[in-house]
Design a protein around this motif. Structure first.
Motif, short mmCIF file in Angstrom:
data_model
loop_
_atom_site.label_atom_id
_atom_site.label_comp_id
_atom_site.label_asym_id
_atom_site.label_seq_id
_atom_site.Cartn_x
_atom_site.Cartn_y
_atom_site.Cartn_z
N ILE A 58 0.86 -1.19 0.00
CA ILE A 58 0.00 0.00 0.00
C ILE A 58 0.89 1.23 0.00
O ILE A 58 1.92 1.26 0.70
N ILE A 59 0.52 2.25 -0.78
CA ILE A 59 1.21 3.53 -0.69
C ILE A 59 0.19 4.66 -0.57
O ILE A 59 -0.78 4.72 -1.35
N PHE A 60 0.37 5.51 0.44
CA PHE A 60 -0.40 6.74 0.57
C PHE A 60 0.44 7.83 -0.08
O PHE A 60 1.55 8.15 0.39
N LEU A 61 -0.08 8.40 -1.16
CA LEU A 61 0.74 9.20 -2.06
C LEU A 61 0.14 10.59 -2.26
O LEU A 61 -0.96 10.75 -2.79
N ASP A 62 0.89 11.59 -1.80
CA ASP A 62 0.50 12.98 -2.05
C ASP A 62 0.65 13.28 -3.54
O ASP A 62 1.59 12.81 -4.19
N ILE A 63 -0.27 14.05 -4.08
CA ILE A 63 -0.21 14.36 -5.51
C ILE A 63 0.68 15.57 -5.79
O ILE A 63 1.55 15.54 -6.66
N GLU A 64 0.49 16.63 -5.03
CA GLU A 64 1.23 17.87 -5.32
C GLU A 64 2.53 17.91 -4.52
O GLU A 64 2.56 18.31 -3.36
#
Length: 238
Positions: A58-64
């Motif tokens: 699982i990866i929690f990924l910020d977009i900006e």
């Protein structure tokens, strides 16, 4: 045996990295999950080691993010791993539709993390607890291996069992009582004398009907109704 999960958090703001980790740890504690969490301060840092794309579940990924943004990072990951659950965390909704291109499982706004991260993890755990489980069944026409999460429900009809799957109907000769025992630990629920339903595909239970993810409906027997609703709600809380 519980799940084993490697979880990555990729965000260029330390406050949000720590907040996401806190929420993930808080939810997973006591959930029979062995987990490891690592933080990354940028997409570039995550991608500097290509093996990262393969070793995380699982990866929690910020977009900006500065430099290599979250969407670019997601494309890098998908080229190497089709199984990782990508969860976008952001303050804007500009990339929602592009998120579908990398098969993101969820798009969470940062001001809703406290509510939505636990909900997201609950969905991921339910799916991963069964993902890959398959069984061999002796259907009419020969043996066949079936992934259990492809089965929506099983109906008993005149000494035969009719499997409703994502691919169509499969038929075998067996008794529903025997099948109930065989599938009990895989979250199949006896909602009616003639029906076993996969709880992973139930959207809601209302007015003595279970409404499933493909739009079909399965009857819930009146004497079983309270018990079925209780078991389903307990399943959703897992």
């Amino acid at each position: 045996m519980g799940l084993k999960l490697n979880i990555a958090i990729c965000d260029d703001e330390p406050y949000y990295r720590d907040q996401i980790e806190f929420l993930v740890r808080e939810y997973l504690s006591g959930k029979d999950v062995l987990f490891c969490i690592e933080q990354f301060k940028s997409g570039r840092e995550f991608c500097e080691e290509p093996e990262n794309a393969r070793r995380f579940h699982i990866i929690f990924l910020d977009i900006e993010m500065e430099g290599m943004n979250g969407m670019e990072t997601a494309y890098f990951i998908r080229e190497r791993n089709s199984e990782i659950d990508i969860v976008f965390i952001t303050v804007v909704s500009d990339y929602v539709f592009e998120g579908y291109r990398v098969n993101a499982v969820r798009y969470i706004m940062k001001n809703d993390m406290e509510k939505l991260i636990p909900e997201c993890l609950a969905d991921i755990l339910k799916r991963r607890r069964y993902h890959g489980h398959k069984m061999v069944f002796s259907f009419v026409g020969g043996e066949r291996t079936v992934f259990l999460d492809d089965i929506l429900y099983i109906e008993s009809q005149s000494h035969k069992l009719q499997f409703k799957t994502k691919e169509g109907i499969l038929v075998m000769y067996d008794r529903i009582n025997e099948m109930e025992s065989r599938l009990e630990k895989y979250c199949f629920l006896r909602c009616h004398q003639s029906f076993l339903v996969n709880m992973g595909h139930i959207e809601k239970i209302l007015n003595y009907q279970a409404y499933l993810s493909d739009g079909s409906e399965v009857p819930v027997a009146r004497p079983r109704y309270s018990e079925v609703k209780r078991d389903f709600l307990r399943y959703k809380e897992i």
